[in-house]
Write a protein that holds these residues in place. Structure first.
Motif, PDB file in Angstrom:
ATOM      1  N   LYS A 191     -17.967  -9.354  -3.547  1.00  0.00           N
ATOM      2  CA  LYS A 191     -18.267 -10.642  -4.167  1.00  0.00           C
ATOM      3  C   LYS A 191     -17.377 -10.833  -5.393  1.00  0.00           C
ATOM      4  O   LYS A 191     -17.430 -10.054  -6.336  1.00  0.00           O
ATOM      5  N   PHE A 192     -16.558 -11.890  -5.365  1.00  0.00           N
ATOM      6  CA  PHE A 192     -15.689 -12.224  -6.501  1.00  0.00           C
ATOM      7  C   PHE A 192     -16.392 -13.231  -7.407  1.00  0.00           C
ATOM      8  O   PHE A 192     -17.098 -14.128  -6.935  1.00  0.00           O
ATOM      9  N   SER A 193     -16.161 -13.065  -8.704  1.00  0.00           N
ATOM     10  CA  SER A 193     -16.693 -14.029  -9.662  1.00  0.00           C
ATOM     11  C   SER A 193     -15.958 -15.357  -9.512  1.00  0.00           C
ATOM     12  O   SER A 193     -14.925 -15.444  -8.838  1.00  0.00           O
ATOM     13  N   THR A 194     -16.479 -16.390 -10.141  1.00  0.00           N
ATOM     14  CA  THR A 194     -15.891 -17.719 -10.014  1.00  0.00           C
ATOM     15  C   THR A 194     -14.432 -17.748 -10.440  1.00  0.00           C
ATOM     16  O   THR A 194     -13.596 -18.400  -9.813  1.00  0.00           O
ATOM     17  N   ASP A 195     -14.112 -17.033 -11.526  1.00  0.00           N
ATOM     18  CA  ASP A 195     -12.728 -17.028 -12.002  1.00  0.00           C
ATOM     19  C   ASP A 195     -11.869 -15.970 -11.316  1.00  0.00           C
ATOM     20  O   ASP A 195     -10.669 -15.865 -11.587  1.00  0.00           O
ATOM     21  N   GLY A 196     -12.461 -15.180 -10.434  1.00  0.00           N
ATOM     22  CA  GLY A 196     -11.709 -14.187  -9.686  1.00  0.00           C
ATOM     23  C   GLY A 196     -11.334 -12.941 -10.454  1.00  0.00           C
ATOM     24  O   GLY A 196     -10.658 -12.058  -9.932  1.00  0.00           O
ATOM     25  N   ASP A 216     -18.742  -0.302  -6.804  1.00  0.00           N
ATOM     26  CA  ASP A 216     -18.063  -0.506  -8.078  1.00  0.00           C
ATOM     27  C   ASP A 216     -18.198  -1.961  -8.499  1.00  0.00           C
ATOM     28  O   ASP A 216     -18.429  -2.850  -7.680  1.00  0.00           O
ATOM     29  N   VAL A 217     -18.067  -2.174  -9.807  1.00  0.00           N
ATOM     30  CA  VAL A 217     -17.867  -3.508 -10.364  1.00  0.00           C
ATOM     31  C   VAL A 217     -16.541  -3.423 -11.098  1.00  0.00           C
ATOM     32  O   VAL A 217     -16.417  -2.706 -12.087  1.00  0.00           O
ATOM     33  N   ALA A 218     -15.537  -4.124 -10.594  1.00  0.00           N
ATOM     34  CA  ALA A 218     -14.169  -3.909 -11.075  1.00  0.00           C
ATOM     35  C   ALA A 218     -13.549  -5.171 -11.646  1.00  0.00           C
ATOM     36  O   ALA A 218     -13.830  -6.286 -11.198  1.00  0.00           O
ATOM     37  N   CYS A 219     -12.701  -4.959 -12.640  1.00  0.00           N
ATOM     38  CA  CYS A 219     -11.873  -6.036 -13.168  1.00  0.00           C
ATOM     39  C   CYS A 219     -10.669  -6.187 -12.242  1.00  0.00           C
ATOM     40  O   CYS A 219     -10.037  -5.190 -11.869  1.00  0.00           O
ATOM     41  N   THR A 220     -10.344  -7.409 -11.868  1.00  0.00           N
ATOM     42  CA  THR A 220      -9.254  -7.623 -10.913  1.00  0.00           C
ATOM     43  C   THR A 220      -8.030  -8.251 -11.568  1.00  0.00           C
ATOM     44  O   THR A 220      -7.202  -8.856 -10.882  1.00  0.00           O
ATOM     45  N   ASP A 221      -7.909  -8.101 -12.885  1.00  0.00           N
ATOM     46  CA  ASP A 221      -6.728  -8.645 -13.565  1.00  0.00           C
ATOM     47  C   ASP A 221      -5.443  -8.063 -12.981  1.00  0.00           C
ATOM     48  O   ASP A 221      -4.396  -8.704 -12.995  1.00  0.00           O
ATOM     49  N   GLY A 222      -5.528  -6.845 -12.472  1.00  0.00           N
ATOM     50  CA  GLY A 222      -4.359  -6.206 -11.874  1.00  0.00           C
ATOM     51  C   GLY A 222      -4.244  -6.436 -10.383  1.00  0.00           C
ATOM     52  O   GLY A 222      -3.430  -5.790  -9.711  1.00  0.00           O
ATOM     53  N   GLY A 223      -5.052  -7.340  -9.833  1.00  0.00           N
ATOM     54  CA  GLY A 223      -4.997  -7.627  -8.406  1.00  0.00           C
ATOM     55  C   GLY A 223      -6.090  -6.926  -7.624  1.00  0.00           C
ATOM     56  O   GLY A 223      -6.987  -6.291  -8.179  1.00  0.00           O
ATOM     57  N   THR A 224      -6.003  -7.036  -6.313  1.00  0.00           N
ATOM     58  CA  THR A 224      -7.037  -6.495  -5.426  1.00  0.00           C
ATOM     59  C   THR A 224      -6.594  -5.232  -4.697  1.00  0.00           C
ATOM     60  O   THR A 224      -7.238  -4.808  -3.746  1.00  0.00           O
ATOM     61  N   ALA A 225      -5.504  -4.633  -5.144  1.00  0.00           N
ATOM     62  CA  ALA A 225      -4.964  -3.468  -4.441  1.00  0.00           C
ATOM     63  C   ALA A 225      -5.966  -2.325  -4.370  1.00  0.00           C
ATOM     64  O   ALA A 225      -6.077  -1.642  -3.343  1.00  0.00           O
ATOM     65  N   SER A 246      -8.576  -3.127  -1.662  1.00  0.00           N
ATOM     66  CA  SER A 246      -8.009  -3.073  -0.307  1.00  0.00           C
ATOM     67  C   SER A 246      -7.632  -1.649   0.084  1.00  0.00           C
ATOM     68  O   SER A 246      -7.830  -1.251   1.234  1.00  0.00           O
ATOM     69  N   ASP A 247      -7.124  -0.874  -0.867  1.00  0.00           N
ATOM     70  CA  ASP A 247      -6.748   0.507  -0.557  1.00  0.00           C
ATOM     71  C   ASP A 247      -7.954   1.316  -0.096  1.00  0.00           C
ATOM     72  O   ASP A 247      -7.870   2.112   0.843  1.00  0.00           O
ATOM     73  N   MET A 248      -9.085   1.139  -0.774  1.00  0.00           N
ATOM     74  CA  MET A 248     -10.286   1.860  -0.388  1.00  0.00           C
ATOM     75  C   MET A 248     -10.748   1.437   1.005  1.00  0.00           C
ATOM     76  O   MET A 248     -11.091   2.284   1.853  1.00  0.00           O
ATOM     77  N   LEU A 249     -10.756   0.138   1.283  1.00  0.00           N
ATOM     78  CA  LEU A 249     -11.190  -0.348   2.599  1.00  0.00           C
ATOM     79  C   LEU A 249     -10.235   0.114   3.703  1.00  0.00           C
ATOM     80  O   LEU A 249     -10.671   0.521   4.781  1.00  0.00           O
ATOM     81  N   LEU A 250      -8.952   0.074   3.417  1.00  0.00           N
ATOM     82  CA  LEU A 250      -7.970   0.520   4.405  1.00  0.00           C
ATOM     83  C   LEU A 250      -8.063   2.012   4.673  1.00  0.00           C
ATOM     84  O   LEU A 250      -7.873   2.474   5.795  1.00  0.00           O
ATOM     85  N   ALA A 273     -10.927 -13.870  -2.937  1.00  0.00           N
ATOM     86  CA  ALA A 273     -11.250 -13.533  -1.553  1.00  0.00           C
ATOM     87  C   ALA A 273     -10.040 -13.695  -0.636  1.00  0.00           C
ATOM     88  O   ALA A 273      -9.736 -12.827   0.195  1.00  0.00           O
ATOM     89  N   ASP A 274      -9.328 -14.814  -0.775  1.00  0.00           N
ATOM     90  CA  ASP A 274      -8.181 -15.067   0.104  1.00  0.00           C
ATOM     91  C   ASP A 274      -7.116 -13.985  -0.061  1.00  0.00           C
ATOM     92  O   ASP A 274      -6.509 -13.534   0.927  1.00  0.00           O
ATOM     93  N   ALA A 275      -6.869 -13.591  -1.313  1.00  0.00           N
ATOM     94  CA  ALA A 275      -5.841 -12.572  -1.572  1.00  0.00           C
ATOM     95  C   ALA A 275      -6.226 -11.244  -0.940  1.00  0.00           C
ATOM     96  O   ALA A 275      -5.381 -10.550  -0.359  1.00  0.00           O
ATOM     97  N   LEU A 276      -7.494 -10.870  -1.039  1.00  0.00           N
ATOM     98  CA  LEU A 276      -7.948  -9.610  -0.448  1.00  0.00           C
ATOM     99  C   LEU A 276      -7.862  -9.660   1.069  1.00  0.00           C
ATOM    100  O   LEU A 276      -7.405  -8.704   1.712  1.00  0.00           O
ATOM    101  N   ILE A 277      -8.304 -10.766   1.651  1.00  0.00           N
ATOM    102  CA  ILE A 277      -8.251 -10.905   3.112  1.00  0.00           C
ATOM    103  C   ILE A 277      -6.809 -10.837   3.600  1.00  0.00           C
ATOM    104  O   ILE A 277      -6.504 -10.198   4.611  1.00  0.00           O
ATOM    105  N   GLN A 278      -5.907 -11.484   2.873  1.00  0.00           N
ATOM    106  CA  GLN A 278      -4.497 -11.457   3.249  1.00  0.00           C
ATOM    107  C   GLN A 278      -3.938 -10.043   3.166  1.00  0.00           C
ATOM    108  O   GLN A 278      -3.221  -9.588   4.065  1.00  0.00           O
ATOM    109  N   ARG A 279      -4.290  -9.332   2.100  1.00  0.00           N
ATOM    110  CA  ARG A 279      -3.791  -7.959   1.928  1.00  0.00           C
ATOM    111  C   ARG A 279      -4.306  -7.054   3.048  1.00  0.00           C
ATOM    112  O   ARG A 279      -3.565  -6.210   3.564  1.00  0.00           O
ATOM    113  N   LEU A 280      -5.569  -7.215   3.424  1.00  0.00           N
ATOM    114  CA  LEU A 280      -6.124  -6.412   4.505  1.00  0.00           C
ATOM    115  C   LEU A 280      -5.402  -6.712   5.823  1.00  0.00           C
ATOM    116  O   LEU A 280      -5.060  -5.801   6.589  1.00  0.00           O
ATOM    117  N   GLY A 281      -5.179  -8.005   6.085  1.00  0.00           N
ATOM    118  CA  GLY A 281      -4.499  -8.378   7.313  1.00  0.00           C
ATOM    119  C   GLY A 281      -3.079  -7.845   7.379  1.00  0.00           C
ATOM    120  O   GLY A 281      -2.617  -7.404   8.437  1.00  0.00           O
TER     121      GLY A 281
END
Length: 474
Positions: free
Chosen positions: A309-314, A336-345, A348-352, A369-377
């Motif tokens: 779940k991403f916050s409104t500001d991502g 985890d509850v993570a800060c994504t200022d550095g991206g979603t890597a 995605s790395d954990m899921l992959l 969400a879109d960035a994470l889905i794209q990275r997974l794909g």
């Protein structure tokens, strides 16, 4: 009016150690300026030792409103430790804070007029992210912003956690072992921060304070803070809760804050007020129901799924995982509850890494969400394993989690961040047909419990059933 120079709340601080930091105070005064009366007291608590030279207070917590000058205390503690050959790890949440502390501490050692200090200096490492000051006597201080793995594989004597209100459980777990094998065999952990705001990711600082107030912890605790929101225009309270008001903290600045901030925000940010745990109006889950379903260990077996779940500001993402047995029990746990200022890597790395075991992952949030889905794909994560969140799915997931809590099929282990989110989230209306989801409650985030509901939904509804059965490498 004069500002109060003694803490409004002081617990687990033994008597008889006044003056323990006299030498450190005198030394620091030469390089960082003379202290205000309240500052040496904090140093006394930090540096007090027993007859064997061991720290009387191996754990110290300090809560002081911003801009009052706690950085002088931190610099002085670090400077004294360096002189005595300690290895210190200074961590904070924001890179600017770390860099500022680094610049202030290295300045005396690089001053051409300070020959004695220059002779002590072995080297200064200025690379961002690896900044350090190392002395010939072995004294070392490393400056770093926090990550979930920060501090692993390294040994220090002293751990200083600045901006402690932002500290998460996973970050704390990564940091604390760093001082378990210091060469001095005299470890000390110092937490410095302010009361956390409603959107704050960290729960550690607040939970430490709760334990101290209950008498369950012997950590030395000192704070300047109001006990209630009260009248924000009451200037006597300003001086009571800000020990440096009128000295380094400008009165006009506080007046401006008072004019612009809501009463509760002003009380928290300027008066050091800690919100209590009053009952939540319109709670998403019935009071006590979540706690009733706590179990001692994670469930084995069943389909494994994740919810993100991403916050409104991502900028924030909560990640949970779930297991569910068809027609049987289920289980959820916050990853985890993570800060994504550095991206979603990192996500995605954990899921992959575990894609062969994950039946599905449900991802929700307009930003991120879109960035994470794209990275997974892009990295060959199975397309059928990805469920994109929608208002309908969010509603279904929330209702499913509540239903399984009620019938007793859903379990979870103790997890402060998830427990607080579950207990304090409110019902958020979705659509016009009576649908609902989890919304941020007073001084809490809904993202953790919402990610858990998404994980449960994914585990229950996916038709995928990965064949690999080994343990997931979270």
């Amino acid at each position: 009016m004069k500002p109060r120079q003694t803490p409004t709340l002081e617990l687990n601080v033994p008597d008889g150690f006044e003056g323990a930091a006299d030498i450190a105070t005198e030394l620091a005064s030469q390089y960082f300026g003379a202290p205000m009366p309240w500052q040496p007291h904090l140093l006394d608590v930090m540096l007090a030792t027993d007859g064997d030279g061991m720290y009387v207070n191996s754990e110290v917590g300090i809560s002081v409103p911003r801009q009052n000058g706690k950085s002088w205390v931190v610099r002085s503690r670090c400077f004294d430790g360096l002189m005595r050959g300690e290895k210190i790890l200074y961590t904070c949440h924001h890179g600017d804070t770390s860099d500022e502390m680094f610049q202030e501490l290295k300045a005396p050692f690089e001053d051409d007029e300070e020959e004695e200090l220059r002779d002590l200096l072995k080297y200064v490492r200025k690379t961002n992210g690896k900044q350090a000051i190392v002395l010939n006597n072995g004294g070392t201080i490393r400056f770093t912003t926090r990550t979930d793995s920060g501090g692993r594989g390294k040994s220090f004597d002293v751990l200083i956690i600045d901006e402690a209100q932002e500290l998460t459980d996973m970050q704390q777990a990564a940091l604390l072992p760093a001082i378990s094998a210091g060469k001095m065999h005299n470890p000390q952990t110092i937490y410095l921060g302010t009361p956390p705001g409603p959107k704050c990711l960290g729960t550690v600082f607040a939970n430490l304070r709760k334990s101290i107030l209950k008498g369950d912890s012997q950590m030395a605790w000192m704070e300047w803070g109001a006990t209630e929101i009260g009248d924000k225009n009451d200037r006597a309270r300003w001086y009571e809760c800000n020990p440096s008001l009128g000295i380094v903290l400008e009165l006009k600045a506080v007046e401006s804050e008072c004019n612009q901030m809501a009463p509760d925000t002003f009380a928290r940010e300027r008066l050091g007020w800690w919100a209590d745990d009053a009952e939540v109006a319109n709670p998403a889950l019935p009071p006590g129901l979540w706690a009733k379903r706590e179990v001692r260990k994670a469930m084995a077996g069943g389909k494994l799924a994740f919810g993100v779940k991403f916050s409104t500001d991502g900028r924030t993402a909560a990640i949970s995982w779930a297991r569910a047995v068809r027609g049987g029990p289920s289980y959820v746990e916050l990853y985890d509850v993570a800060c994504t200022d550095g991206g979603t890597a990192g996500i995605s790395d954990m899921l992959l890494r575990n894609k062969g075991e994950i039946a599905a992952v449900c991802i929700d949030g307009k930003s991120g969400a879109d960035a994470l889905i794209q990275r997974l794909g892009d990295n060959a994560f199975p397309k059928k394993a990805v469920i994109t969140g929608s208002p309908a799915i969010v509603q279904a997931a929330a209702s499913m989690l509540l239903d399984e809590l009620k019938d007793g099929s859903l379990g979870h282990i103790a997890s402060p961040a998830l427990d607080e989110s579950a207990a304090r989230s409110v019902k958020r209306d979705i659509g016009a047909a009576g649908g609902w989801g989890f919304g941020d409650g007073p001084n809490s985030m809904a993202a953790p419990i919402e990610s858990a509901s998404l994980a449960l939904y994914a585990a229950r509804t996916t038709k995928r059933d990965p064949s690999r059965k080994q343990e997931a490498n979270f």
